[in-house]
Design a protein around this motif. Structure first.
Motif, PDB file in Angstrom:
ATOM      1  N   ASP A 114      -1.655   5.465  -8.371  1.00 27.42           N
ATOM      2  CA  ASP A 114      -0.454   6.118  -8.145  1.00 27.42           C
ATOM      3  C   ASP A 114      -0.447   7.167  -9.324  1.00 27.42           C
ATOM      4  O   ASP A 114      -0.119   8.449  -9.141  1.00 27.42           O
ATOM      5  CB  ASP A 114       0.956   5.243  -8.155  1.00 27.42           C
ATOM      6  N   ALA A 115      -0.583   6.685 -10.654  1.00 29.13           N
ATOM      7  CA  ALA A 115      -0.620   7.739 -11.616  1.00 29.13           C
ATOM      8  C   ALA A 115      -1.767   8.801 -11.495  1.00 29.13           C
ATOM      9  O   ALA A 115      -1.427  10.126 -12.036  1.00 29.13           O
ATOM     10  CB  ALA A 115      -0.616   7.005 -13.025  1.00 29.13           C
ATOM     11  N   GLU A 116      -3.030   8.448 -11.269  1.00 30.67           N
ATOM     12  CA  GLU A 116      -3.962   9.377 -11.181  1.00 30.67           C
ATOM     13  C   GLU A 116      -3.784  10.413  -9.880  1.00 30.67           C
ATOM     14  O   GLU A 116      -4.044  11.546  -9.922  1.00 30.67           O
ATOM     15  CB  GLU A 116      -5.216   8.665 -10.800  1.00 30.67           C
ATOM     16  N   ASN A 117      -3.103   9.740  -8.786  1.00 36.33           N
ATOM     17  CA  ASN A 117      -2.658  10.686  -7.879  1.00 36.33           C
ATOM     18  C   ASN A 117      -1.452  11.948  -8.363  1.00 36.33           C
ATOM     19  O   ASN A 117      -1.584  12.878  -8.031  1.00 36.33           O
ATOM     20  CB  ASN A 117      -1.844  10.043  -6.684  1.00 36.33           C
ATOM     21  N   SER A 140       0.937  -1.238  -0.074  1.00 39.00           N
ATOM     22  CA  SER A 140      -0.078   0.047   0.074  1.00 39.00           C
ATOM     23  C   SER A 140       1.014   1.344  -0.034  1.00 39.00           C
ATOM     24  O   SER A 140       0.280   2.394  -0.090  1.00 39.00           O
ATOM     25  CB  SER A 140      -0.840   0.186   1.148  1.00 39.00           C
ATOM     26  N   VAL A 141       2.077   1.295  -0.131  1.00 38.81           N
ATOM     27  CA  VAL A 141       3.136   2.511  -0.135  1.00 38.81           C
ATOM     28  C   VAL A 141       2.725   3.134  -1.356  1.00 38.81           C
ATOM     29  O   VAL A 141       3.013   2.318  -2.415  1.00 38.81           O
ATOM     30  CB  VAL A 141       4.369   1.920   0.236  1.00 38.81           C
ATOM     31  N   PRO A 142       2.598   4.192  -1.389  1.00 35.95           N
ATOM     32  CA  PRO A 142       2.612   4.918  -2.730  1.00 35.95           C
ATOM     33  C   PRO A 142       3.856   4.914  -3.351  1.00 35.95           C
ATOM     34  O   PRO A 142       4.943   5.142  -2.952  1.00 35.95           O
ATOM     35  CB  PRO A 142       2.076   6.488  -2.442  1.00 35.95           C
ATOM     36  N   ALA A 143       3.696   4.913  -4.639  1.00 38.45           N
ATOM     37  CA  ALA A 143       5.112   4.712  -5.748  1.00 38.45           C
ATOM     38  C   ALA A 143       5.429   6.208  -6.006  1.00 38.45           C
ATOM     39  O   ALA A 143       6.479   6.373  -6.646  1.00 38.45           O
ATOM     40  CB  ALA A 143       4.716   4.182  -6.928  1.00 38.45           C
ATOM     41  N   ILE A 144       4.437   7.315  -5.773  1.00 46.18           N
ATOM     42  CA  ILE A 144       4.687   8.656  -6.050  1.00 46.18           C
ATOM     43  C   ILE A 144       5.019   9.278  -5.064  1.00 46.18           C
ATOM     44  O   ILE A 144       3.941   9.186  -3.792  1.00 46.18           O
ATOM     45  CB  ILE A 144       3.679   9.301  -7.007  1.00 46.18           C
ATOM     46  N   ARG A 145       6.250   9.933  -4.337  1.00 46.51           N
ATOM     47  CA  ARG A 145       6.605  10.576  -3.099  1.00 46.51           C
ATOM     48  C   ARG A 145       7.075  11.942  -3.674  1.00 46.51           C
ATOM     49  O   ARG A 145       8.175  12.002  -4.200  1.00 46.51           O
ATOM     50  CB  ARG A 145       7.285   9.707  -2.445  1.00 46.51           C
ATOM     51  N   VAL A 164       9.272  14.680  -7.499  1.00 46.93           N
ATOM     52  CA  VAL A 164       8.853  13.463  -6.945  1.00 46.93           C
ATOM     53  C   VAL A 164       9.680  12.476  -7.145  1.00 46.93           C
ATOM     54  O   VAL A 164      10.511  12.298  -8.308  1.00 46.93           O
ATOM     55  CB  VAL A 164       7.493  12.905  -7.528  1.00 46.93           C
ATOM     56  N   ASP A 165       9.631  11.137  -6.282  1.00 45.78           N
ATOM     57  CA  ASP A 165      10.402  10.081  -6.470  1.00 45.78           C
ATOM     58  C   ASP A 165       9.368   9.032  -7.272  1.00 45.78           C
ATOM     59  O   ASP A 165       8.212   9.065  -6.711  1.00 45.78           O
ATOM     60  CB  ASP A 165      11.001   9.429  -5.209  1.00 45.78           C
ATOM     61  N   VAL A 166       9.780   8.277  -7.983  1.00 41.29           N
ATOM     62  CA  VAL A 166       8.988   7.384  -8.733  1.00 41.29           C
ATOM     63  C   VAL A 166       9.547   6.188  -8.354  1.00 41.29           C
ATOM     64  O   VAL A 166      10.613   5.537  -8.750  1.00 41.29           O
ATOM     65  CB  VAL A 166       8.617   7.415 -10.193  1.00 41.29           C
ATOM     66  N   VAL A 167       8.737   5.349  -7.386  1.00 39.65           N
ATOM     67  CA  VAL A 167       9.472   4.266  -6.640  1.00 39.65           C
ATOM     68  C   VAL A 167       8.849   2.979  -7.135  1.00 39.65           C
ATOM     69  O   VAL A 167       7.641   2.702  -6.854  1.00 39.65           O
ATOM     70  CB  VAL A 167       9.514   4.428  -5.049  1.00 39.65           C
ATOM     71  N   MET A 214      13.553   8.547 -10.741  1.00 40.12           N
ATOM     72  CA  MET A 214      13.271   7.004 -10.896  1.00 40.12           C
ATOM     73  C   MET A 214      14.106   6.051  -9.869  1.00 40.12           C
ATOM     74  O   MET A 214      15.154   6.391  -9.721  1.00 40.12           O
ATOM     75  CB  MET A 214      13.237   6.389 -12.194  1.00 40.12           C
ATOM     76  N   VAL A 215      13.373   5.532  -8.891  1.00 38.29           N
ATOM     77  CA  VAL A 215      14.209   4.597  -7.936  1.00 38.29           C
ATOM     78  C   VAL A 215      13.650   3.239  -8.283  1.00 38.29           C
ATOM     79  O   VAL A 215      12.281   2.768  -7.798  1.00 38.29           O
ATOM     80  CB  VAL A 215      13.866   5.247  -6.665  1.00 38.29           C
ATOM     81  N   ASP A 216      14.425   2.454  -8.439  1.00 35.71           N
ATOM     82  CA  ASP A 216      13.969   0.853  -8.740  1.00 35.71           C
ATOM     83  C   ASP A 216      12.597   0.942  -9.521  1.00 35.71           C
ATOM     84  O   ASP A 216      11.762   0.075  -9.328  1.00 35.71           O
ATOM     85  CB  ASP A 216      13.873   0.289  -7.521  1.00 35.71           C
ATOM     86  N   HIS A 217      12.481   1.540 -10.867  1.00 35.33           N
ATOM     87  CA  HIS A 217      11.411   1.601 -11.350  1.00 35.33           C
ATOM     88  C   HIS A 217      11.163   0.208 -11.825  1.00 35.33           C
ATOM     89  O   HIS A 217      11.689  -0.344 -12.446  1.00 35.33           O
ATOM     90  CB  HIS A 217      11.529   2.694 -12.549  1.00 35.33           C
TER      91      HIS A 217
END
Length: 134
Positions: A33-36, A6-11, A23-26, A57-60
């Motif tokens: 996540d994309a909508e967010n 449940s951890v968001p991919a967009i931070r 933002v980080d994209v993880v 991008m982090v571990d995309h």
């Protein structure tokens, strides 16, 4: 669903410049996540007519683009063309060629890719720095 799923991919990344959206994209980016992300960008556009963007991008592990509504993508593209001045993409994959093909040519904003080890160059190019959350 467990906690880790449940951890968001967009931070959001806090910066020293209010006209920089960073933002980080993880990991894997779900349609939620994309909508967010599009919603966060809309909020930035509401505050500033022009913004710069940094995407790290982090571990995309990919994006569920097929599950994002066509209307969201269409509006997101139009608003990016209207509001973004510069965009720095940091890390892997290098999605700059894809983005250049996605938008009408020529792009009305500057878009550059930086390798992860060159992240400091991306921040300098945008004239900003990340700041620590307290």
């Amino acid at each position: 669903m467990n906690f880790l799923e449940s951890v968001p991919a967009i931070r959001r990344i806090d910066t020293d410049r209010d006209t920089l959206f960073a933002v980080d994209v993880v990991g894997h980016v779900t349609s939620a996540d994309a909508e967010n992300l599009f919603g966060l960008l809309e909020a930035a556009y509401a505050l500033h007519a022009k913004i710069d963007v940094l995407v790290r991008m982090v571990d995309h592990e990919g994006v569920d683009w097929a599950e994002v509504s066509d209307e969201t993508v269409k509006q997101g593209t139009a608003h990016a063309l209207e509001h973004v001045r510069r965009c720095a993409a940091v890390g892997k994959p290098d999605w700059v060629p894809y983005a250049q093909g996605f938008f009408a040519a020529p792009l009305p904003f500057e878009l550059r890719h930086f390798e992860a080890q060159d992240e400091a160059d991306a921040w300098r190019w945008l004239g900003a720095r990340p700041v620590e959350r307290r």
